[in-house]
Design an enzyme around this catalytic site. Structure first.
Site, PDB file in Angstrom:
ATOM      1  N   TYR A  49      15.304  -1.153  -0.500  1.00 49.08           N
ATOM      2  CA  TYR A  49      15.648   0.115   0.126  1.00 49.08           C
ATOM      3  C   TYR A  49      16.541  -0.086   1.329  1.00 49.08           C
ATOM      4  O   TYR A  49      16.719  -1.209   1.801  1.00 49.08           O
ATOM      5  CB  TYR A  49      14.374   0.883   0.506  1.00 49.08           C
ATOM      6  N   LYS A  69      15.240  -6.689   1.896  1.00 49.22           N
ATOM      7  CA  LYS A  69      14.645  -5.404   2.323  1.00 49.22           C
ATOM      8  C   LYS A  69      13.865  -4.806   1.158  1.00 49.22           C
ATOM      9  O   LYS A  69      14.271  -3.824   0.535  1.00 49.22           O
ATOM     10  CB  LYS A  69      15.715  -4.445   2.860  1.00 49.22           C
ATOM     11  N   LEU A 113      14.095  -9.694   8.764  1.00 47.36           N
ATOM     12  CA  LEU A 113      15.138  -8.878   8.149  1.00 47.36           C
ATOM     13  C   LEU A 113      16.404  -8.963   9.008  1.00 47.36           C
ATOM     14  O   LEU A 113      16.308  -8.866  10.232  1.00 47.36           O
ATOM     15  CB  LEU A 113      14.668  -7.418   8.082  1.00 47.36           C
TER      16      LEU A 113
HETATM   17  N1  PDD Z   1      13.194  -0.679   9.131  1.00 46.37           N
HETATM   18  N2  PDD Z   1      12.809  -5.493  10.655  1.00 46.37           N
HETATM   19  C1  PDD Z   1      12.088  -4.794   9.762  1.00 46.37           C
HETATM   20  C2  PDD Z   1      10.887  -5.419   9.162  1.00 46.37           C
HETATM   21  C3  PDD Z   1      12.494  -3.495   9.395  1.00 46.37           C
HETATM   22  O1  PDD Z   1      11.777  -2.808   8.490  1.00 46.37           O
HETATM   23  C4  PDD Z   1      13.634  -2.929  10.003  1.00 46.37           C
HETATM   24  C5  PDD Z   1      14.127  -1.549   9.651  1.00 46.37           C
HETATM   25  C6  PDD Z   1      14.341  -3.690  10.955  1.00 46.37           C
HETATM   26  C7  PDD Z   1      15.580  -3.181  11.631  1.00 46.37           C
HETATM   27  O2  PDD Z   1      16.650  -3.121  10.744  1.00 46.37           O
HETATM   28  P1  PDD Z   1      17.834  -2.067  10.906  1.00 46.37           P
HETATM   29  O3  PDD Z   1      18.365  -2.275  12.281  1.00 46.37           O
HETATM   30  O4  PDD Z   1      18.788  -2.439   9.847  1.00 46.37           O
HETATM   31  O5  PDD Z   1      17.215  -0.688  10.737  1.00 46.37           O
HETATM   32  C8  PDD Z   1      13.904  -4.979  11.240  1.00 46.37           C
HETATM   33  C9  PDD Z   1      13.590   0.656   8.699  1.00 46.37           C
HETATM   34  C10 PDD Z   1      14.188   1.478   9.774  1.00 46.37           C
HETATM   35  C11 PDD Z   1      12.403   1.317   8.020  1.00 46.37           C
HETATM   36  O6  PDD Z   1      11.761   0.630   7.250  1.00 46.37           O
HETATM   37  O7  PDD Z   1      12.155   2.507   8.232  1.00 46.37           O
END
Ligand code: PDD
Length: 282
Positions: free
Chosen positions: A33, A147, A204
């Protein structure tokens, strides 16, 4: 009025959106996702989110059932149909529907779903006060760079923070911080030097992280990509987290210990302002 959501090529009212109980994302979390922010009705950092999607799909030998152009058009259409000025778009691609069997099926029809969520991103109350977090053990698998929709450990972590009466949790493994439950962890040491852990299979690759490091260069804020302990974070000048759903969020307390006097610090505030300005002017 309910939302219009996207399921396999159709825009439908959310109550009419249906997928099979045999979908492998439902049975095995066999899906990936992306969450993309929207401000002023515009997608934020869309291209790097799609690059990360391509990588997640490739690492799992999963196909991409719609072209890049179609995915972008779908995101824009969802913003329009739901009249989203500020919020998020969640998109999920799964390996599809097949008889339950662990190995990948040959010809499963893949599933794509997407939906919007209204969320205050530019000016939420917590950005002014900062948030409080706890540290918890990182109990996740070894491919956190993908992800994947397998987010149960993070849901458990978020629930643990809620039960502790705080806002979120940072995960710790081998004595060092990995990342937040759904965000990247940053600290500021010696008053003005940024630290975040390097990319690897342990975390991630955050898209917001990537933009923040670029902005740090522009703003002449020095940084290191290195590991740090939760004790170093507790003694840091500032701490913050980054994600598409919170941009740059000050962390003002870790395990009951106040950071930087319990107020959002100047580097955090500067990077948050720079991030929002860059998103608006992109
Ligand atoms: N989550 N680490 C994890 C485990 C995450 O699930 C996310 C993002 C991030 C930050 O990544 P980014 O800057 O690309 O949003 C780091 C999203 C927002 C979610 O699961 O809702």
């Amino acid at each position: 009025m309910g939302r219009t959501v996207y399921v396999n090529g159709e825009f439908v009212p959310e109550e009419d959106a249906k997928i099979s109980i045999f979908d492998r994302a439902f049975l095995f979390a066999d899906g990936v996702y992306e969450v993309t922010a929207v401000i002023d009705g515009k997608l934020v950092d869309y291209e790097p989110h799609m690059q990360r999607l391509h990588r997640s799909l490739k690492e799992l030998d999963m196909g991409q059932p719609a072209s890049d152009d179609d995915l972008r058009a779908m995101h824009e259409e969802l913003v329009k149909r739901n009249n989203i000025a500020e919020g998020l778009i969640y998109m999920q691609i799964t390996r599809g529907v097949a008889e339950r069997d662990f190995a990948y099926p040959e010809d499963a029809e893949q599933t794509i779903i997407a939906f919007t969520q209204v969320k205050e991103l530019v000016d939420p109350a917590k950005a002014k006060t900062g948030i409080r977090i706890i540290s918890i053990p990182d109990i996740r698998w070894h491919r956190r760079d993908i992800k994947s929709t397998g987010m149960l450990a993070q849901a458990m972590g978020k629930e643990a923070s809620k039960r502790a009466g705080v806002d979120d949790a940072w995960m710790v493994e081998d004595g060092v911080v990995t990342e937040g439950t759904s965000n990247t962890a940053f600290i500021v040491v010696d008053g003005n030097h940024l630290v975040t852990r390097p990319l690897s299979n342990k975390i991630l690759p955050g898209i917001t992280r990537r933009t923040i490091l670029k902005l740090a260069e522009t703003g002449e804020i020095s940084f290191d990509e290195r590991e740090f302990t939760i004790d170093e974070a507790k003694g840091a000048s500032e701490a913050f987290l980054t994600s598409a759903s919170s941009f740059v969020m000050p962390v003002v307390e870790i395990d009951g210990v106040k950071i930087g006097g319990g107020q959002p610090g100047p580097i955090t505030r500067k990077l948050r302002d720079m991030y929002i300005e860059a998103a608006r002017n992109a």
